[in-house]
Design a protein around this motif. Sequence first.
Motif, PDB file in Angstrom:
ATOM      1  N   SER A 129      -7.287  27.288 -12.672  1.00  0.00           N
ATOM      2  CA  SER A 129      -5.904  27.351 -12.195  1.00  0.00           C
ATOM      3  C   SER A 129      -4.974  27.871 -13.289  1.00  0.00           C
ATOM      4  CB  SER A 129      -5.459  25.956 -11.747  1.00  0.00           C
ATOM      5  OG  SER A 129      -4.104  25.951 -11.390  1.00  0.00           O
ATOM      6  N   MET A 130      -5.187  27.437 -14.524  1.00  0.00           N
ATOM      7  CA  MET A 130      -4.350  27.875 -15.637  1.00  0.00           C
ATOM      8  C   MET A 130      -4.516  29.372 -15.878  1.00  0.00           C
ATOM      9  SD  MET A 130      -4.363  26.535 -19.590  1.00  0.00           S
ATOM     10  CE  MET A 130      -4.131  24.835 -19.054  1.00  0.00           C
ATOM     11  N   THR A 131      -5.739  29.862 -15.786  1.00  0.00           N
ATOM     12  CA  THR A 131      -5.995  31.290 -15.995  1.00  0.00           C
ATOM     13  C   THR A 131      -5.274  32.129 -14.950  1.00  0.00           C
ATOM     14  OG1 THR A 131      -8.169  30.755 -16.925  1.00  0.00           O
ATOM     15  CG2 THR A 131      -7.787  33.034 -16.253  1.00  0.00           C
ATOM     16  N   ILE A 132      -5.339  31.694 -13.693  1.00  0.00           N
ATOM     17  CA  ILE A 132      -4.632  32.401 -12.623  1.00  0.00           C
ATOM     18  C   ILE A 132      -3.133  32.408 -12.898  1.00  0.00           C
ATOM     19  CG2 ILE A 132      -4.056  32.365 -10.162  1.00  0.00           C
ATOM     20  CD1 ILE A 132      -6.816  31.065  -9.687  1.00  0.00           C
ATOM     21  N   SER A 133      -2.597  31.253 -13.274  1.00  0.00           N
ATOM     22  CA  SER A 133      -1.159  31.144 -13.492  1.00  0.00           C
ATOM     23  C   SER A 133      -0.702  31.957 -14.696  1.00  0.00           C
ATOM     24  CB  SER A 133      -0.769  29.676 -13.679  1.00  0.00           C
ATOM     25  OG  SER A 133      -1.045  28.932 -12.513  1.00  0.00           O
ATOM     26  N   LEU A 134      -1.502  32.004 -15.752  1.00  0.00           N
ATOM     27  CA  LEU A 134      -1.142  32.813 -16.919  1.00  0.00           C
ATOM     28  C   LEU A 134      -1.060  34.290 -16.544  1.00  0.00           C
ATOM     29  CD1 LEU A 134      -3.229  31.091 -19.749  1.00  0.00           C
ATOM     30  CD2 LEU A 134      -0.740  31.113 -19.513  1.00  0.00           C
ATOM     31  N   GLY A 135      -1.980  34.735 -15.704  1.00  0.00           N
ATOM     32  CA  GLY A 135      -1.910  36.113 -15.223  1.00  0.00           C
ATOM     33  C   GLY A 135      -0.656  36.355 -14.404  1.00  0.00           C
ATOM     34  N   THR A 136      -0.285  35.372 -13.607  1.00  0.00           N
ATOM     35  CA  THR A 136       0.914  35.486 -12.787  1.00  0.00           C
ATOM     36  C   THR A 136       2.167  35.545 -13.649  1.00  0.00           C
ATOM     37  OG1 THR A 136      -0.192  34.218 -11.051  1.00  0.00           O
ATOM     38  CG2 THR A 136       2.180  34.444 -10.881  1.00  0.00           C
TER      39      THR A 136
END
Length: 397
Positions: free
Chosen positions: A45-52
């Motif tokens: 989830s953190m990886t997705i959000s960092l990309g966002t």
Amino acid sequence: MAVLFLTIIYVTFISLGLPDSLLGVGWPEMYPEFGVPQSFAGIVSMTISLGTIGSSFFSGKLIRRFGTGKLTAFSVLGTACALLGFYLAPHFIWLLVAAIPLGLGAGSVDVGLNDYVARHYQAHHMNWLHSFWGIGALTSPLIMSRVLSQGASWRYGYLVVASIQFALVIVLFLTLPMWRTREPRISVKATATEEQPLEEIRFLTFIQSKKVRAALYAFFLYIGVEATVGLWSSSYLIHAKGIDSARAAIAVSGFFGFIMFGRLVSGFVSMRLTNRQLIQIGQVLIVAGGVLLFVATSYSLLLLGISLIGFGCAPIFPAMLHDTPQRFGEEVAQQMMGVQMAVSYTGSVVLPPLFGFVAPKIGIQTLPIFLIVYGILMYLASERLNRKVDQDQAISE
């Protein structure tokens, strides 16, 4: 043509919601297969959000260079490929690799369409736009629930959602000429905003204001609530309340379904109530739903509690976004919009993983307590912001 174009914008926002609830529902079946701890959902989830977060900072420049339509089409294509990557992933590391384009694509779609609707449409259109996000967020758990109830692998849930995304990509590329006819108007406005003084777009300049900090706290906590429920409520229902995976997925669908339904209703209610009133009502409902989720002993009450939280979440984000020009002034509204979106994404980076790392130590049954605390803090931040706005208006009068 104007109605058709608005419909395309709404339908495109479905693609933003489709992946958002998929990980939380599928994770109880995913992590044993990959041989990783349950808390590793927070890393994905953190990886997705960092990309966002990263894409949100550059979306404005990309939109001006390539156009909203083209950037949106390629961004949705990126998310479709990322979901296909989840389906094919042979190892946990590959989930993290696929999470990067998933986050990057989501950020570009979110910022681009929110900015366009905020500048060109009314408050009820913003609520209805986000209700289409709810359609996507509701649909994917139902798909995963259907897949799991038939005894199939979680991978097929990702495959089905990826196929839907690819179908939306085809629609977007076929309708690119409609976007091109409107790009000059978007570019002119964006360029005009870019010509404002440099200090207006610096984050450190924004946060010197107590009013701005209060708004950012509220955005941070709101997305934290929504993302924490989406990621961990299925695990909570399964491990703390003894609900099976398929019924837990249905409950999570209820959460996103009531966000969708609530935003549809809020679009009409916003014609009678102010954004401030809608935000206050939503925050009270979140706290009430958290209490019910904590004390409930039956599946029906658990379903009611999580749905109540979803209904409370419904009006908050669209109302806060649409209130930005009134709170901070037209001259900095677009810059403030970008900062709010970035801080919102930061909330989804920090708060769901925080619970994931704390839960093994204090128990996953504490999830509703976290949600209640987040809801109360969000209410306090919003009320502080309201007081500052009222004070500024009184001074100006």
